[in-house]
Design an enzyme around this catalytic site. Structure first.
Site, short mmCIF file in Angstrom:
data_model
loop_
_atom_site.label_atom_id
_atom_site.label_comp_id
_atom_site.label_asym_id
_atom_site.label_seq_id
_atom_site.Cartn_x
_atom_site.Cartn_y
_atom_site.Cartn_z
N GLY A 354 0.78 -1.04 0.00
CA GLY A 354 0.00 0.00 0.00
C GLY A 354 1.01 1.34 0.00
O GLY A 354 1.73 1.72 0.78
N THR A 355 1.71 2.43 -0.75
CA THR A 355 2.61 3.52 -1.11
C THR A 355 1.88 4.86 -1.17
O THR A 355 0.72 4.91 -1.55
CB THR A 355 3.21 3.24 -2.52
N VAL A 356 2.56 5.95 -0.79
CA VAL A 356 2.00 7.29 -0.98
C VAL A 356 2.94 8.07 -1.89
O VAL A 356 4.16 7.91 -1.85
CB VAL A 356 1.81 8.04 0.35
#
Length: 536
Positions: A354, A355-356
């Site tokens: 899950g 990355t931002v």
């Protein structure tokens, strides 16, 4: 780029955001606003990026955390700089040692896939080299949200609940207790609109700020990580943390129709997007909404991804050179394989050798493309007691095959999914762009870059356009709003098209373009999440 900024043909109907003094685009409104507040206090694009990134560990913990990795492309005073803040595997880990423990593959959860976190070092290093404001001031918004809480946003709440429900079934042993204490303190994920806080997270951010991350790698926090690892027979030790330093790297890029598309060099997978663009620049595309356009995009990405998964690992340990993989000669060889029908991809033979996500820009022309992640959502499922530090599971990407280029070794960086992108034209910056989301990322980079350069879409339309994702072999996922007649035409070409009715893993992106003549910034944000552009 002669874009029609008033026209967005795709369903979100968001408009491109314009500003001049500064802009922050990311997946959470509170984090975007935190970055903008730092700009208004005299910070530059780098300060804003750090503030936003730290804030995202609090307000979007489903995708990133203090215990993850980070990469950055920084345009500062007319030059592009690259920072690789991904951490290596613990020195004590090995394929042989895992096999002695009965493991034939690297698990997703627990201590085995935990690698050295690089994100705190990225914040401190960027601040030290380029920042205007002290790190204590830059991290203050994140600390405040961790300490006093914030209401959970809709997309965040959905993914948090999904993770908590899965973890209840998958993470049943004692070492995972601290994840539930931190992220599901009442036995469940916080509801949408419910206020969540973490005093341990706030204390850790404060200590990182006050010590410029020294505590994390060589002080009290490092001792806490070491003790937690030893208690449960983990591999990571304080020595692994103490020996770690992020790397300044030279960005890699390819020329594409008068522009230069930039990525961080391996161990990141950004090279895959560049390889695919190198293949595609040999064609002329007249329309985005054409089956042949999508067919060639998919085939080029399929070939490039197959090479990337085979050859990409830590740069100094790659058995094929970056120059070879990005050479026009090799691109031509791969281009010759693309015909009218979908192919079954195999690695090629390049010359040996899950990355931002967030984007920031200030009024002085400085810009940052920044990405950080714990991988696969919350990462390993391990939270260092009392700290709010969710440890990443990036080591899951290593191969247990001793002959594979990306084989597991102690002290080695694995093939890495998170990649920031940047676009220039001549000696001028166009701006930062990125699409988070595991192995979707280079595919998103390719689609966004082509939407911009080939098809002249404005930033918001370039992000909103329906996406596809090559999965494996001939399997391709498309979004529900992907044109049906094109999907059918692709199926006739041999692609195994599946519509992702649940929304699917199509990534979440941000764009900021800069007009060098006027200084005007044009930003787009992701309609597939709680995206926001904060502008000044």
């Amino acid at each position: 780029m002669n874009q029609d900024y008033l026209h967005n043909p795709y369903p979100s109907q968001r408009m491109t955001t314009f500003a001049k003094k500064g802009m922050v685009a990311t997946s959470q409104p509170l984090a975007a606003q935190a970055g903008l507040d730092i700009l208004k206090k005299g910070g530059n694009a780098v300060d804003a990026a750090i503030a936003t990134a730290a804030c995202l560990t609090v307000v979007e913990p489903t995708s990133n955390g203090i215990g993850g990795d980070a990469f950055a492309l920084v345009w500062m005073k007319g030059k592009l700089h690259g920072l690789n803040a991904s951490g290596p595997s613990p020195k004590s880990i090995s394929i042989e040692g895992l096999k002695e423990k009965g493991m034939e593959e690297i698990p997703k959860f627990g201590w085995t896939p935990v690698t050295v976190p690089g994100a705190p070092s990225a914040w401190a290093t960027l601040s030290e080299r380029f920042g205007n404001l002290p790190l204590t001031e830059v991290l203050a918004p994140a600390i405040e949200y961790a300490e006093n809480g914030y209401p959970v946003s809709p997309t965040l709440g959905k993914f948090w609940k999904s993770a908590a429900d899965h973890f209840k079934k998958a993470l049943t042993t004692d070492e995972f207790k601290h994840w539930f204490d931190t992220f599901a303190p009442e036995g469940k994920a916080p509801e949408i609109g419910e206020v969540w806080r973490s005093e341990g997270h706030a204390a850790t951010l404060r200590e990182i700020a006050e010590t410029k991350a020294e505590s994390f790698y060589r002080g009290k926090i490092a001792d806490q990580i070491d003790a937690f690892s030893r208690k449960y027979d983990g591999f990571i030790r304080k020595e692994d943390l103490a020996d770690y330093e992020p790397e300044w790297v030279d960005p890699i890029g390819v020329d594409y129709r008068g522009y230069k598309v930039w990525e961080i060099p391996p161990n990141g997978q950004g090279i895959i997007a560049l390889m695919a663009l190198n293949i595609l620049k040999g064609y002329e595309f007249t329309s985005r909404e054409d089956a042949d356009t999508f067919h060639k995009q998919i085939e080029a990405m399929k070939l490039s991804f197959t090479d990337g998964l085979h050859y990409v690992t830590e740069g100094r340990k790659m058995e094929r050179s970056v120059q070879g993989l990005l050479s026009d000669t090799y691109a031509e060889e791969r281009r010759k394989l693309i015909g009218e029908q979908a192919l079954q991809p195999e690695p090629g033979e390049p010359p040996k050798g899950g990355t931002v996500y967030l984007a920031t820009a200030d009024g002085e022309g400085n810009m940052v493309s920044f990405i950080q992640s714990n991988y696969m959502g919350f990462g390993s499922g391990l939270v260092v007691p009392g700290t709010g530090i969710a440890l990443q599971n990036r080591g899951h990407n290593f191969s247990m095959d001793p002959d594979h280029d990306n084989r597991l070794e102690g002290g080695k960086k694995t093939f890495h999914t998170i990649i920031p992108g940047f676009l220039t034209k001549g000696d001028q910056a166009v701006g930062p762009f990125g699409v988070m989301g595991g192995f979707m990322q280079p595919q998103g980079h390719l689609q966004v870059a082509m939407n911009t350069i080939d098809f002249h879409l404005n930033p918001q339309a370039a992000l909103d356009a329906p996406r596809w994702q090559w999965m494996e072999d001939k399997k391709v996922l498309v979004e529900p709003n992907f044109p049906n007649h094109i999907a059918q035409a692709l199926a006739r070409k041999g692609h195994h098209i599946q519509v992702a009715l649940d929304g699917g893993p199509f990534g979440r992106g941000q764009i900021i373009w800069h007009d060098p003549e006027t200084g005007v910034l044009a930003g787009g944000t992701e309609s597939r999440t709680d995206g926001s552009v904060a502008a000044w």
